[in-house]
Motif scaffolding. Structure first.
Motif, PDB file in Angstrom:
ATOM      1  N   SER A 100      -1.235  -1.679  -6.580  1.00  0.00           N
ATOM      2  CA  SER A 100      -2.193  -1.382  -7.647  1.00  0.00           C
ATOM      3  C   SER A 100      -1.881  -2.144  -8.931  1.00  0.00           C
ATOM      4  O   SER A 100      -2.703  -2.175  -9.856  1.00  0.00           O
ATOM      5  N   TYR A 101      -0.722  -2.766  -8.989  1.00  0.00           N
ATOM      6  CA  TYR A 101      -0.326  -3.517 -10.174  1.00  0.00           C
ATOM      7  C   TYR A 101      -0.795  -4.968 -10.043  1.00  0.00           C
ATOM      8  O   TYR A 101      -0.675  -5.593  -8.988  1.00  0.00           O
ATOM      9  N   LYS A 160       0.814  -1.220   0.000  1.00  0.00           N
ATOM     10  CA  LYS A 160       0.000   0.000   0.000  1.00  0.00           C
ATOM     11  C   LYS A 160       0.847   1.269   0.000  1.00  0.00           C
ATOM     12  O   LYS A 160       0.411   2.311  -0.515  1.00  0.00           O
ATOM     13  N   GLU A 169       5.837   2.769  -3.551  1.00  0.00           N
ATOM     14  CA  GLU A 169       5.422   3.279  -4.856  1.00  0.00           C
ATOM     15  C   GLU A 169       6.483   3.032  -5.922  1.00  0.00           C
ATOM     16  O   GLU A 169       7.682   3.086  -5.656  1.00  0.00           O
ATOM     17  N   GLN A 170       5.998   2.739  -7.103  1.00  0.00           N
ATOM     18  CA  GLN A 170       6.837   2.645  -8.298  1.00  0.00           C
ATOM     19  C   GLN A 170       6.084   3.310  -9.445  1.00  0.00           C
ATOM     20  O   GLN A 170       4.883   3.086  -9.613  1.00  0.00           O
ATOM     21  N   TYR A 171       6.769   4.140 -10.182  1.00  0.00           N
ATOM     22  CA  TYR A 171       6.178   4.855 -11.317  1.00  0.00           C
ATOM     23  C   TYR A 171       4.954   5.657 -10.888  1.00  0.00           C
ATOM     24  O   TYR A 171       3.963   5.745 -11.613  1.00  0.00           O
ATOM     25  N   GLY A 172       5.013   6.201  -9.671  1.00  0.00           N
ATOM     26  CA  GLY A 172       3.959   7.089  -9.212  1.00  0.00           C
ATOM     27  C   GLY A 172       2.741   6.415  -8.627  1.00  0.00           C
ATOM     28  O   GLY A 172       1.775   7.077  -8.261  1.00  0.00           O
ATOM     29  N   SER A 173       2.741   5.083  -8.523  1.00  0.00           N
ATOM     30  CA  SER A 173       1.586   4.359  -7.970  1.00  0.00           C
ATOM     31  C   SER A 173       2.071   3.326  -6.956  1.00  0.00           C
ATOM     32  O   SER A 173       3.198   2.831  -7.035  1.00  0.00           O
ATOM     33  N   SER A 174       1.207   2.987  -6.009  1.00  0.00           N
ATOM     34  CA  SER A 174       1.565   1.961  -5.042  1.00  0.00           C
ATOM     35  C   SER A 174       1.702   0.630  -5.769  1.00  0.00           C
ATOM     36  O   SER A 174       0.954   0.350  -6.723  1.00  0.00           O
ATOM     37  N   ILE A 175       2.638  -0.187  -5.346  1.00  0.00           N
ATOM     38  CA  ILE A 175       2.869  -1.443  -6.066  1.00  0.00           C
ATOM     39  C   ILE A 175       1.663  -2.386  -5.947  1.00  0.00           C
ATOM     40  O   ILE A 175       1.473  -3.258  -6.789  1.00  0.00           O
TER      41      ILE A 175
END
Length: 273
Positions: A173-174, A162, A165-171
């Motif tokens: 979310s992938y 939660k 973050e990677q690339y501006g989003s929480s991991i």
């Protein structure tokens, strides 16, 4: 069999969970905090949960506490003393439940196996049925510890997913990460089901059937817990392979509990693979 917990059992779970959350190690560094361990030991001793069986508690209630202690990495003895208490009750003797036995060096940093004796000599004094029921309790209790550790490791991974973050989003979310966590949750839910049956069986089924239920729970929960813990390390990425990440402590506890009263596929004839 009614798998639902009674109001009293739910209260017991909440009390055990609060104790684990308040005094269990919140980091690897806290494992060496002697002040915390002393407070934890005195609190666990005051609950008298180590003599639950002498007080008339069921296998389900022992499993409830073992599960929450596994989840919270409680690092004072519980399994060994509660099994010694159950054995003494079956023999009609008083038992002195203490923690004077020193922990041996091993993979489990939480010292959860202190006081555990897998084949106590006194078992030979019991009838075959009573000895099998003791074994069933041992299998159910270690399965509960495995389920708890899996739950703790999974929660740790979810919390990390939660905030990292990677690339501006929480991991989290992938899909690649979300699917791993979802699979882990499914394994935990399955583990809870077989554990509840095994814990209930300790007191309710024929002794041989109770042991069989415990064996099935042990092999399922052990495999599931290891997968969940390894997934938690994977979700943490590079940091998951460092000493500071608590995920490896859960994996160590799972590996230790798996080797207590171990069960192989050859021990159960259900066509599992």
């Amino acid at each position: 069999m009614d798998v639902r917990l009674t109001a009293e059992q739910q209260q017991l779970r909440e009390a055990a969970a609060k104790l684990a959350d308040d005094l269990g190690p919140g980091s690897v560094q806290e494992l060496s905090d002697e002040s915390r361990i002393t407070r934890l030991e005195s609190t666990v001793a005051a609950t008298e949960w180590r003599t639950l069986r002498s007080d008339g508690a069921t296998g389900v209630e022992v499993a409830i506490i073992a599960e929450e202690f596994g989840r919270g990495l409680v690092d004072v003895p519980f399994l060994g003393p509660v099994l010694a208490d159950d054995l003494a009750r079956r023999l009609g003797r008083a038992v002195q439940v203490g923690t004077e036995e020193a922990a041996t060096a091993g993979v489990d940093l939480t010292r959860s196996t202190v006081g555990v004796v897998e084949s106590p000599a006194e078992l030979g004094e019991l009838s075959s049925g009573e000895a099998l029921r003791w074994q069933a309790l041992a299998l159910a209790a270690t399965s509960a510890d495995l389920v708890g550790a899996a739950r703790g490791a999974h929660a740790l991974a979810v919390d990390y997913a939660k905030v990292r973050e990677q690339y501006g989003s929480s991991i989290g979310s992938y899909q690649a990460v979300a699917h791993l966590l979802a699979e882990g949750l499914a394994l935990i839910e399955g583990s809870i089901s077989v554990l509840r049956h095994a814990a209930w069986a300790v007191d309710e089924l024929d002794p041989a059937e109770a042991v069989r239920a415990g064996q099935i729970a042990k092999i399922y929960c052990a495999r599931a817990a290891r997968t969940v813990c390894e997934t938690a390390i994977q979700v943490h990425g590079g940091i998951g392979n460092t000493w500071e990440c608590l995920a490896h402590v859960y994996l160590r506890r799972v590996l230790t509990s798996t080797e207590l009263w171990p069960v192989g596929l050859e021990d159960i004839d259900l066509g599992l693979s």
